[in-house]
Enzyme design. Structure first.
Site, short mmCIF file in Angstrom:
data_model
loop_
_atom_site.label_atom_id
_atom_site.label_comp_id
_atom_site.label_asym_id
_atom_site.label_seq_id
_atom_site.Cartn_x
_atom_site.Cartn_y
_atom_site.Cartn_z
N CYS A 267 0.83 -1.21 0.00
CA CYS A 267 0.00 0.00 0.00
C CYS A 267 0.86 1.26 0.00
CB CYS A 267 -0.88 0.02 1.24
SG CYS A 267 -1.94 -1.41 1.35
N LYS B 222 6.51 -5.14 -3.67
CA LYS B 222 7.95 -4.90 -3.61
C LYS B 222 8.42 -4.75 -2.17
CE LYS B 222 11.98 -4.00 -5.42
NZ LYS B 222 12.73 -5.20 -5.85
N ASN C 281 -2.12 2.36 5.64
CA ASN C 281 -1.21 1.25 5.34
C ASN C 281 -1.04 0.42 6.61
OD1 ASN C 281 -0.80 2.46 2.90
ND2 ASN C 281 1.35 2.95 3.22
N GLY C 282 -0.85 -0.87 6.48
CA GLY C 282 -0.63 -1.71 7.65
C GLY C 282 -1.87 -2.53 7.96
N ARG D 204 5.62 -0.90 -6.36
CA ARG D 204 5.60 -1.72 -5.15
C ARG D 204 4.52 -2.78 -5.19
NH1 ARG D 204 7.21 1.15 -0.13
NH2 ARG D 204 9.09 2.16 -0.81
N GLU E 89 17.48 -19.42 -4.03
CA GLU E 89 17.18 -18.14 -4.68
C GLU E 89 16.76 -18.35 -6.14
OE1 GLU E 89 16.46 -15.22 -4.23
OE2 GLU E 89 17.08 -14.04 -5.96
N TRP F 248 -2.91 -2.81 -1.53
CA TRP F 248 -2.54 -4.21 -1.78
C TRP F 248 -3.38 -5.01 -0.79
CZ3 TRP F 248 -0.26 -8.28 0.93
CH2 TRP F 248 0.26 -9.32 0.16
N GLU G 142 8.54 -16.76 -8.64
CA GLU G 142 7.98 -15.40 -8.54
C GLU G 142 7.49 -14.85 -9.88
OE1 GLU G 142 11.34 -13.26 -6.61
OE2 GLU G 142 9.76 -12.40 -5.37
N LYS H 22 13.22 -17.10 -7.61
CA LYS H 22 13.12 -16.20 -8.76
C LYS H 22 12.22 -16.83 -9.82
CE LYS H 22 14.26 -13.32 -7.82
NZ LYS H 22 14.77 -12.52 -6.73
N HIS I 31 16.91 -37.61 -0.06
CA HIS I 31 16.11 -37.70 1.17
C HIS I 31 14.67 -37.28 0.94
CE1 HIS I 31 19.70 -38.62 3.43
NE2 HIS I 31 20.31 -37.66 2.75
O1 M6R Z 1 12.93 -5.40 0.97
P1 M6R Z 1 13.44 -6.71 1.48
O2 M6R Z 1 14.75 -7.09 0.95
O3 M6R Z 1 13.39 -6.78 2.99
O4 M6R Z 1 12.37 -7.78 0.96
C1 M6R Z 1 12.42 -9.11 1.36
C2 M6R Z 1 11.60 -9.97 0.43
O5 M6R Z 1 10.25 -9.59 0.48
C3 M6R Z 1 12.08 -9.89 -1.01
O6 M6R Z 1 13.40 -10.25 -1.13
C4 M6R Z 1 11.22 -10.78 -1.92
O7 M6R Z 1 11.47 -12.13 -1.65
C5 M6R Z 1 11.51 -10.40 -3.37
N1 M6R Z 1 10.30 -10.35 -4.11
C6 M6R Z 1 12.49 -11.27 -4.03
O8 M6R Z 1 12.58 -11.16 -5.39
#
Ligand code: M6R
Length: 612
Positions: free
Chosen positions: A2, A607, A111-112, A27, A480, A83, A487, A484, A503
């Site tokens: 938000c 974001k 927000n929140g 964001r 990671e 959001w 996502e 990626k 395992h």
């Molecule tokens: O702003 P931050 O680095 O604290 O965010 C943490 C995660 O939300 C962030 O890395 C998220 O996993 C991303 N979308 C990764 O691409």
């Protein structure tokens, strides 16, 4: 997530608020709305589901000056991008929300999360309030309206805030109080923007880029009342306070894909420059480190972060344990904050966060600080809440990252851990730094040869699931790589340490499962990786091997024929995690573009995750 933007006293308030919201678009959000107030104090609300353009279309269809409001007299506007947390993305659930109970009608953006909203809503309904949304936010205007009956506006918002549990940043307009914005925050960020003849409130100063360079960051509990000519600030106890004015030179340019199809691709290509800048800033030409703090007698380290940042932290653990020789724990912030882990006196706590605003990481940092830890934050946002809360900050200097999927910030985090490991370690840094200086060129070389990865991506778009495997420092990189991929391509993907495959995950292997293996030929463990590959092959799984030239040289022809090979340059060990990162980012990117997903703003993601 938000976003809040509010302006009072600006002759072009509606347009400036919409522009401010567009600066926060990256964001992630699913609806938007604004409330505009005229000189008589009347307020009109417009909301729409979807992108900001939908709100602009709504404003074009039903202009503010067709209702009870004189457009020419609007100088005060609050706006919001939502959001969804409580209630689906609908116009009814979009902010602003309005309510009146006993006092004047109040209009808010928030927000929140108000965690006790159910209880508050029941109480308010019993007192006659009628709710029109499924949101937690809607309790706020009713409670503020009640408080305005017996309190001054600043006291009213302070008392209202005391009834809320959770994290919030709130901006409000009150019917009959023209050109006045009320604001408060706890947990979620909020700042004031200082103008000439106008004042602003925003959840991120970036929203006000191009309007002002002068900001005041509100502290938890602070309440503000803004008019076009003055603002008053009280702390959570109702005492007048002054907070420092910070001058920020914010980048006003949002256009910038610079010829790239997506921000993500642009940001991937910026990595050589980011790496070069970090090295140049934090080292000296004569081979020493120049980090902006001094840490000594470190006996133990806790690294806490979320998502991609937590995987950078896990790579940091390998680097720190090897070079510094102290125990390092890595935790996911949402687990750390409630587990009450024992924290040894004098320990070093490292929060890692691109945005510096992630709610769980911020809470974990505050917990560690309260328990006597020396707190360092690795962040790409040196004006963020985490940067202000920590004792020390290591800015990641990656430049603004717009794509939701983090790429250049991740690489900057890994490099920052590398520099930190050299700083805290006992090895002479000069030879290592000489190696690190080769990184930008090596990354540029990799970026010049994208074809094999693009071809590979075209072959995995139909996969329903993928496995990513790696050993040692490449294990967290496998996590990671899987993150990626899921996502932005929406392909289910899991990351595992290679040794774990037998395992459990091996049960998934069949002819439809691409298995991406990360392995360096230089760590003496390549034979073990080959065994893992053969196990996948024997079950007709699709083997993809990302390795260096030293690894590729250890493959016989038959093995080579059975797999898809992507090579990265041979390089010293310290450079391995970053060099293996690039193919994973590109594989996810090209898979996503082949599938036609919204690469920069993938579905459901935000974001900056400012709620738990
Ligand atoms: O702003 P931050 O680095 O604290 O965010 C943490 C995660 O939300 C962030 O890395 C998220 O996993 C991303 N979308 C990764 O691409």
């Amino acid at each position: 997530m938000c976003g809040i933007v509010a302006l009072t006293g600006h002759p072009d308030a509606v347009e400036k608020v919409l522009t401010g919201l567009s600066r926060l678009e990256y964001r992630g959000y699913d609806s938007a709305g604004i409330a505009a107030q005229d000189a008589a104090g009347h307020i009109t609300v417009r909301k729409a589901v979807g992108k900001l353009q939908a709100l602009r279309d709504t404003l074009a269809d039903t202009p503010l000056d067709h209702s009870n409001i004189e457009h020419s007299t609007i100088r005060t506007t609050i706006g919001h991008t939502r959001w969804a947390t409580h209630g689906t993305p609908t116009t009814a659930n979009a902010h602003p929300h309005q309510g009146r109970l006993g006092g004047p009608q109040v209009t808010v953006v928030h927000n929140g999360i108000i965690e006790n909203y159910k209880h508050l809503r029941e109480q308010l309904e019993a007192q006659g309030a009628t709710f029109h949304s499924a949101t937690d936010t809607e309790v706020i205007p009713f409670i503020l309206s009640q408080q305005l009956v017996t309190h001054t506006p600043l006291e009213a918002i302070r008392h209202a805030a005391h009834t809320f549990h959770g994290n919030y940043a709130i901006a409000a307009l009150v019917e009959g109080m023209p050109d006045t914005v009320l604001a408060t925050r706890k947990g979620a960020p909020l700042c004031l923007g200082l103008g000439e003849g106008w004042y602003a409130v925003a959840s991120d100063p970036l929203a006000l880029a191009g309007l002002t360079t002068r900001f005041i960051f509100l502290e938890d509990g602070d309440c503000a009342l803004l008019t076009p000519t003055a603002f008053t600030l009280h702390n959570g106890e109702g005492q007048p306070v002054t907070r420092p004015v910070q001058v920020l030179d914010l980048d006003d340019d949002l256009s910038g894909k610079q010829g790239f199809r997506h921000f993500m691709l642009k940001e991937i290509h910026e990595q050589p420059a980011v790496v070069a800048k970090l090295i140049e800033t934090y080292t000296t030409p004569d081979g020493t480190l120049a980090l902006p703090f001094n840490l000594s007698n470190v006996t133990g380290i806790n690294i806490v972060a979320c998502g991609t940042a937590s995987y950078a932290g896990a790579i940091g653990k390998y680097l720190l344990e090897e070079h510094v020789g102290v125990p390092v724990n890595v935790d996911i912030a949402s687990e750390f904050r409630y587990r009450n882990p024992p924290l040894a006196e004098g320990g070093l706590f490292i929060a890692v966060s691109q945005s510096g605003e992630t709610a769980d990481t911020l809470a974990a940092l505050e917990h560690a600080k309260a328990h006597g830890q020396t707190c360092l934050v690795l962040t790409n946002a040196p004006n963020s809440s985490m940067a202000r809360a920590a004792h020390h900050v290591l800015p990641l200097l990656a430049g603004r990252e717009i794509a939701v999927a983090s790429t250049k910030a991740f690489t900057a985090m890994v490099l920052a851990f590398t520099l930190l490991a050299l700083e805290l370690g006992t090895d002479a840094p000069a030879p290592h730094l000489a190696e690190l200086r080769k990184l930008p060129q090596l990354l540029n070389n990799q970026l010049a040869a994208l074809k094999p990865i693009k071809n590979l991506a075209d072959t995995v778009t139909d996969a329903h699931s993928m496995l990513f495997l790696g050993r040692g420092v490449l294990a967290p990189l496998a996590y990671e790589g899987a993150l990626k991929m899921k996502e932005i391509s929406y392909i289910h993907a899991e990351g595992y340490a290679s040794g774990e495959m037998k395992h459990g995950p091996i049960a998934l292997v069949d002819a439809t499962l691409p298995v991406v293996n990360l392995a360096t030929g230089a760590d003496g463990l390549f034979e073990k990786t080959l065994s893992n590959l053969r196990e996948v092959e024997a079950r007709h799984g699709r083997v993809i091997l990302i390795t260096d030239t030293a690894g590729a040289a250890q493959l016989d022809d038959a093995t080579k024929r059975g797999l898809t090979l992507i090579t990265v340059p041979d390089a010293p060990k310290l450079l391995t995690p970053i060099l293996f990162t690039l193919p994973l980012q590109l594989l996810a990117y090209f898979t996503a573009t082949a599938k036609g997903t919204d690469v920069d703003q993938p579905r459901n993601l935000a974001k900056s995750v400012t709620v738990e």
